[in-house]
Each structure stands twice: as C-alpha cells, then as structure tokens.
Write an enzyme that holds these catalytic residues in place. Structure first.
Site, PDB file in Angstrom:
ATOM      1  N   GLY A  11      35.076  93.469  60.515  1.00  0.00           N
ATOM      2  CA  GLY A  11      36.461  93.916  60.470  1.00  0.00           C
ATOM      3  C   GLY A  11      37.069  93.654  59.110  1.00  0.00           C
ATOM      4  N   ALA A  14      43.383  93.688  57.140  1.00  0.00           N
ATOM      5  CA  ALA A  14      44.133  92.728  56.334  1.00  0.00           C
ATOM      6  C   ALA A  14      43.702  91.291  56.616  1.00  0.00           C
ATOM      7  CB  ALA A  14      45.629  92.903  56.590  1.00  0.00           C
ATOM      8  N   VAL A  15      43.596  90.929  57.888  1.00  0.00           N
ATOM      9  CA  VAL A  15      43.235  89.551  58.233  1.00  0.00           C
ATOM     10  C   VAL A  15      41.799  89.259  57.824  1.00  0.00           C
ATOM     11  CG1 VAL A  15      42.879  87.931  60.135  1.00  0.00           C
ATOM     12  CG2 VAL A  15      44.929  89.357  60.081  1.00  0.00           C
ATOM     13  N   GLY A  16      40.898  90.193  58.079  1.00  0.00           N
ATOM     14  CA  GLY A  16      39.504  89.995  57.692  1.00  0.00           C
ATOM     15  C   GLY A  16      39.340  89.772  56.205  1.00  0.00           C
ATOM     16  N   LYS A 204      50.819  81.862  71.140  1.00  0.00           N
ATOM     17  CA  LYS A 204      50.887  82.978  70.193  1.00  0.00           C
ATOM     18  C   LYS A 204      51.175  84.284  70.934  1.00  0.00           C
ATOM     19  CE  LYS A 204      50.393  85.247  66.296  1.00  0.00           C
ATOM     20  NZ  LYS A 204      49.052  85.404  65.684  1.00  0.00           N
ATOM     21  N   ASN A 208      54.093  87.260  70.266  1.00  0.00           N
ATOM     22  CA  ASN A 208      53.769  88.683  70.156  1.00  0.00           C
ATOM     23  C   ASN A 208      54.401  89.506  71.270  1.00  0.00           C
ATOM     24  OD1 ASN A 208      52.195  88.446  67.835  1.00  0.00           O
ATOM     25  ND2 ASN A 208      50.337  88.000  68.987  1.00  0.00           N
ATOM     26  N   ASN A 212      56.749  92.047  69.236  1.00  0.00           N
ATOM     27  CA  ASN A 212      56.061  93.303  68.934  1.00  0.00           C
ATOM     28  C   ASN A 212      56.593  94.511  69.700  1.00  0.00           C
ATOM     29  OD1 ASN A 212      54.542  91.756  67.209  1.00  0.00           O
ATOM     30  ND2 ASN A 212      52.571  92.421  67.983  1.00  0.00           N
ATOM     31  N   SER A 274      53.363  94.188  63.484  1.00  0.00           N
ATOM     32  CA  SER A 274      52.166  95.027  63.428  1.00  0.00           C
ATOM     33  C   SER A 274      52.261  96.176  64.422  1.00  0.00           C
ATOM     34  CB  SER A 274      50.923  94.185  63.719  1.00  0.00           C
ATOM     35  OG  SER A 274      51.012  93.568  64.995  1.00  0.00           O
ATOM     36  N   GLU A 286      48.102  97.210  70.122  1.00  0.00           N
ATOM     37  CA  GLU A 286      47.430  96.198  70.938  1.00  0.00           C
ATOM     38  C   GLU A 286      48.267  95.814  72.155  1.00  0.00           C
ATOM     39  OE1 GLU A 286      44.750  93.492  68.086  1.00  0.00           O
ATOM     40  OE2 GLU A 286      46.812  93.676  67.347  1.00  0.00           O
TER      41      GLU A 286
END
Length: 325
Positions: A11, A14-16, A204, A208, A212, A274, A286
């Site tokens: 992946g 961005a995080v990867g 967390k 979200n 989100n 996100s 997600e």
C-alpha cells in the site's frame, strides 16, 4: 531483490509512504510490494517534513521554503513472487482493500513472516486471522492505528501535516519478533506497543465514526463539527458505540471519548477528513469499516444502532450518487 530488505509495505498511499520514510530515516531497509510487478525495481519518493504551526497558518507564503525542504529517496519495489526474505509485512491499504490486496501475496510470504495491519476502521482482522492461522507455520498478526497527519500530493510525493500517536499490539498467532518491534518503535515518532490493541482501535473508531461521516455528509471541515448543532449527533454516535463495544467485551469511557473527539476537532479544525476527501474525489469510502462495523457488531448482539445506521446509509447514498454522475 536486495536480500537486506526484510520489511515490506503493501500500500503506497499517504500512510504507507510516511511509514516507509520513517523507517528509511532510521536506517532500516524497507521496500514496497509492487502491483502486478514482474520484477524488482527502484522508485524515487519525495517527502516534505512537518513544518511549524506558524508556517501552516501563513498558508502559501512558505510553499517555496517547504518545497526546498523536500527530501528525496529511493526504495525498492518488490515483485510479489520474490518475498522469501520478508519477515514483517506492513499493510497500509484501505480497510476494504485488505483481503483483496493480501490474497495474491500470502502464498509468497514465508511462514516466519508477521503481518501488521495499519488502516482506518475495523473488521478485516476478523476475516484475515483464520486465513493465516490455517497456513503452514501460522503467520502472526498484529494490528495498529496512527493519527499522524499526512497528505499525498502526487503518486510518490507526500507532505506530513501533523504529529500523532501510533499504537501497535498483538492480535493472533505467533508474536512479532522483538527485533522488529523495537525497529518500529525506534523509527516512528510517538509510537508505543500496547498489550491490548483492540480497545485502542475502538477508541480510534470512535473518532472516525463521529468526524468522518458528518464532514462528508455536510461537506465541511473538521472544525465545523464544534458547532452546537452537531453536539447531539456526536453524543448519540458514541452512546451506541460504547454499548456495542461493551457487548464485545470492550469497556469504554464515553466522557473520555467525547473529550478525544472534540480534541481532534480542535487540533484539525482546518483539515478535511479522509472520508470527505473520498467523497469529493468520487472514491469509495471506508464507511463500511467505520459506522458500518458498529452496526454489524450491534446486529451480532441483537442490538440497534440507529444513528450510526443512518450515517452509514447517507454516506453510501453519496457514494452511489457519484457513481451515477
């Protein structure tokens, strides 16, 4: 493949890329697993480090300075059928992509390889654990969550936009080797290993689940949710989440969750979630692994979660609307 590379990332979002940069900066050899790669190669990445809050408040006045600070580095792109040396696989794809992305890779990973899931939302770990447990050697599975801020500016270019807490913990199978545990904690700022990772993931998830969908539905930045009109909805989201988690054997403090949600709203007031960005760019969200997960766990216990169910449905409607346009 470079035999020194024993940590791979699946992946390159961005995080990867952020995790990759932090590992490389700590002197750790790491590579990405290429999509349909037929052979190993090299990829040049660009990373813009976090600048001071004053720089962000001044907007584009410091864009040239930020660009000058960009760090360029190369990492291997590993072929999916050449992973014999990989001992730690960090999975940074979207939650709904985990099983599809991992399926063609699992058969190429050695039995000693440990898998770490690092994504928003919950759910894939429940489906993945029995798959890897049934394999020869029984691969270990750890879970993680991060609140580091990062923005992908181009396919191989990211900018860090905020610091944050990163937590890892064991979930199933053989535990992660101490060498790799220490490597992660040394490389990633603000990281910690926790004995009970599932409660951390629920905490967390609460953030979200509140931020989100509301920012996506109301097309607003995070800071807008501090307005009184959203107070009741946020409270109801968390009431349902705390009740469902309790039936899953997870005890959560609603007062603490409320404080955490509003702290994130305050610290990221100018940011867009996100999920908001996914809707804006007509991408799949997600939501199924966030509010949808709460509803699915509620159903498993014969409970109702009407507020989360409504948000789940509204975001799914937004996704469907964009697909039709």
């Amino acid at each position: 493949m470079n035999p020194a590379v024993d940590i791979a990332i699946l992946g390159a979002g961005a995080v990867g890329q952020l995790i990759c940069r932090q590992l490389v900066a700590a002197g750790i050899n790491v590579g990405f697993i290429g999509r349909n790669a037929l052979g190993s190669s090299e990829q040049l990445l660009s990373f813009s480090p976090l600048v001071s809050a004053n720089d962000y408040q001044n907007g584009n006045q410091h864009s040239d300075q930020q660009q000058a600070q960009a760090i360029h580095y190369s990492v291997p792109i590993l072929a999916a059928d050449a992973l014999d040396n990989i001992r730690l696989l960090i999975v940074c794809v979207k939650a709904y992509q985990v099983l599809d992305a991992l399926s063609p890779v699992l058969k190429h990973l050695p039995s000693q390889c440990h898998i770490l899931l690092l994504h928003n939302g919950m759910g894939p770990h429940l489906a993945l654990a029995p798959l890897i447990d049934g394999q020869a050697g029984g691969k270990g599975l750890s879970l993680g969550t991060t609140s580091q801020g990062v923005l992908r500016q181009a396919p191989w270019q990211i900018k860090q936009t905020g610091q944050g807490l990163t937590q890892f913990g064991h979930f199933a199978g053989p535990p992660l080797d101490e060498h790799y545990r220490h490597a992660l904690l040394h490389a990633i700022p603000g990281s910690e290993w926790v004995d009970a990772i599932i409660p951390c993931l629920w905490q967390k998830l609460a953030v979200n689940a509140a931020i989100n969908p509301l920012t996506a539905i109301h097309n607003c930045n995070n800071g807008t949710l501090a307005q009184p009109e959203f107070c009741g909805t946020i409270s109801n989201i968390l009431d349902e989440l705390v009740n469902v988690a309790a039936h899953d054997g997870i005890s959560l403090d609603k007062h603490y969750l409320l404080e955490r949600v509003y702290r994130v709203i305050e610290l990221t007031a100018a940011n867009y979630s996100s999920m908001h960005q996914d809707i804006a760019h007509q991408r799949r969200t997600e939501i199924d692994q966030i509010n949808g997960y709460i509803c699915e766990r509620a159903q498993a216990h014969n409970l109702s979660a009407p507020v989360n169910a409504q948000l789940w449905e509204l975001v799914k409607q937004l996704e469907a609307k964009h697909r039709q346009e």
